[in-house]
Write a protein that holds these residues in place. Structure first.
Motif, mmCIF file in Angstrom:
data_model
loop_
_atom_site.group_PDB
_atom_site.id
_atom_site.type_symbol
_atom_site.label_atom_id
_atom_site.label_comp_id
_atom_site.label_asym_id
_atom_site.label_seq_id
_atom_site.Cartn_x
_atom_site.Cartn_y
_atom_site.Cartn_z
ATOM 1 N N HIS A 44 0.804 -1.224 0.000
ATOM 2 C CA HIS A 44 0.000 0.000 0.000
ATOM 3 C C HIS A 44 0.839 1.277 0.000
ATOM 4 N N THR A 45 2.160 1.145 -0.077
ATOM 5 C CA THR A 45 2.999 2.345 -0.088
ATOM 6 C C THR A 45 2.838 3.092 -1.408
ATOM 7 N N TYR A 46 3.149 4.399 -1.373
ATOM 8 C CA TYR A 46 3.042 5.224 -2.572
ATOM 9 C C TYR A 46 4.425 5.419 -3.182
ATOM 10 N N GLY A 47 4.523 5.241 -4.490
ATOM 11 C CA GLY A 47 5.772 5.491 -5.189
ATOM 12 C C GLY A 47 6.784 4.366 -5.013
ATOM 13 N N PHE A 48 7.973 4.612 -5.565
ATOM 14 C CA PHE A 48 9.053 3.613 -5.530
ATOM 15 C C PHE A 48 9.838 3.732 -4.236
ATOM 16 N N ASP A 49 9.907 2.635 -3.495
ATOM 17 C CA ASP A 49 10.637 2.582 -2.231
ATOM 18 C C ASP A 49 12.043 2.055 -2.521
ATOM 19 N N TRP A 50 13.055 2.913 -2.369
ATOM 20 C CA TRP A 50 14.424 2.543 -2.744
ATOM 21 C C TRP A 50 15.015 1.462 -1.849
ATOM 22 N N ILE A 51 14.418 1.243 -0.702
ATOM 23 C CA ILE A 51 14.903 0.202 0.203
ATOM 24 C C ILE A 51 14.177 -1.121 -0.017
ATOM 25 N N ASN A 52 12.888 -1.071 -0.323
ATOM 26 C CA ASN A 52 12.087 -2.289 -0.368
ATOM 27 C C ASN A 52 11.589 -2.718 -1.748
ATOM 28 N N ASN A 53 11.793 -1.886 -2.772
ATOM 29 C CA ASN A 53 11.402 -2.271 -4.128
ATOM 30 C C ASN A 53 12.587 -2.810 -4.908
ATOM 31 N N TYR A 54 12.335 -3.855 -5.701
ATOM 32 C CA TYR A 54 13.349 -4.372 -6.608
ATOM 33 C C TYR A 54 13.360 -3.533 -7.888
ATOM 34 N N TRP A 55 14.493 -3.549 -8.595
ATOM 35 C CA TRP A 55 14.548 -2.911 -9.918
ATOM 36 C C TRP A 55 13.501 -3.526 -10.833
ATOM 37 N N CYS A 56 13.335 -4.848 -10.760
ATOM 38 C CA CYS A 56 12.421 -5.523 -11.683
ATOM 39 C C CYS A 56 10.963 -5.155 -11.432
ATOM 40 N N ASN A 57 10.650 -4.557 -10.256
ATOM 41 C CA ASN A 57 9.285 -4.073 -10.040
ATOM 42 C C ASN A 57 8.913 -3.008 -11.067
ATOM 43 N N LEU A 58 9.912 -2.272 -11.527
ATOM 44 C CA LEU A 58 9.669 -1.230 -12.523
ATOM 45 C C LEU A 58 9.346 -1.823 -13.897
ATOM 46 N N LEU A 59 9.674 -3.100 -14.093
ATOM 47 C CA LEU A 59 9.450 -3.761 -15.375
ATOM 48 C C LEU A 59 8.071 -4.422 -15.478
ATOM 49 N N ASN A 60 7.363 -4.525 -14.360
ATOM 50 C CA ASN A 60 6.078 -5.219 -14.354
ATOM 51 C C ASN A 60 4.979 -4.393 -15.019
#
Length: 208
Positions: A44-60
């Motif tokens: 439920h977080t907003y935006g890209f979390d640099w600590i908890n998001n993977y790079w590949c999340n941006l590819l989904n």
């Protein structure tokens, strides 16, 4: 003769690799600003979390919060740019540093294979593409390290081996699930280490 002259100048120049990595960073940073939200820690977080998001999340196609992901196009383009950049790096390395045709062919062939598979990380075959890309990459890098060793560039060999050790740690965490919450941050640190090695070797090649 004119085309050969241009090709020789490009091979001697360190700038194509620098430009490619820079473009990758720009596109991925921009993609991160478009990511709707959701991470492995909290969907439920907003935006890209640099600590908890993977790079590949941006590819989904969809972000982890379920929304359509507008970052995907830019992340895919950045991935393709980086893959082409690394192909050029391996070709440049092999042409300038290989001691014989056998190692030259090995570095170029497996470098290309590794980066072609890396392009497919945005597909549903992410895990398979990652394994195949990593396997081919290990072969290309092992041959590269040996060439660096023969040229007595020991610091580049040690730095490269350190990068491979960190990559192995990434894979262990990903496939075992052990301390998975740390992986997104470790992944980004690993990428910085790898870029550091590539740029260091890339600069050294210009002085040969």
């Amino acid at each position: 003769d004119f085309l050969k002259s241009i090709l020789k100048r490009l091979v001697r120049s360190e700038w194509p690799v620098i430009l490619g990595i820079s473009l990758y960073c720009i596109f991925y940073y921009y993609a991160s600003t478009l990511y709707p939200g959701g991470s492995q820690a909290n969907i439920h977080t907003y935006g890209f979390d640099w600590i908890n998001n993977y790079w590949c999340n941006l590819l989904n196609e969809r972000a982890l919060n379920g929304q359509v992901n507008p970052a995907r196009t830019y992340a895919i383009f950045g991935t393709v740019v980086l893959s082409l950049t690394m192909i050029w790096f391996f070709v440049r390395f092999a042409l300038l540093l290989s001691v014989n045709k056998s190692y030259q062919s090995t570095i170029i062939a497996f470098g290309i294979i590794s980066m072609v598979f890396a392009i497919f990380l945005y597909t549903s075959y992410h895990d398979i593409a990652s394994i195949l890309s990593g396997g081919a990459g290990v072969i290309a890098l092992t041959a590269s390290f040996y060439q660096l060793y023969l040229h007595k560039r020991f610091s580049s060999v040690y730095y490269g081996l350190w990068c491979m050790a960190i990559i192995a740690i990434n894979n262990f965490i990903y496939f075992s699930g052990f301390k998975l919450e740390w992986l997104p941050l470790i992944q980004k640190a690993t990428l910085l280490f790898i870029f550091g090695w590539v740029l260091t070797v890339n600069q050294a090649l210009s002085k040969i």
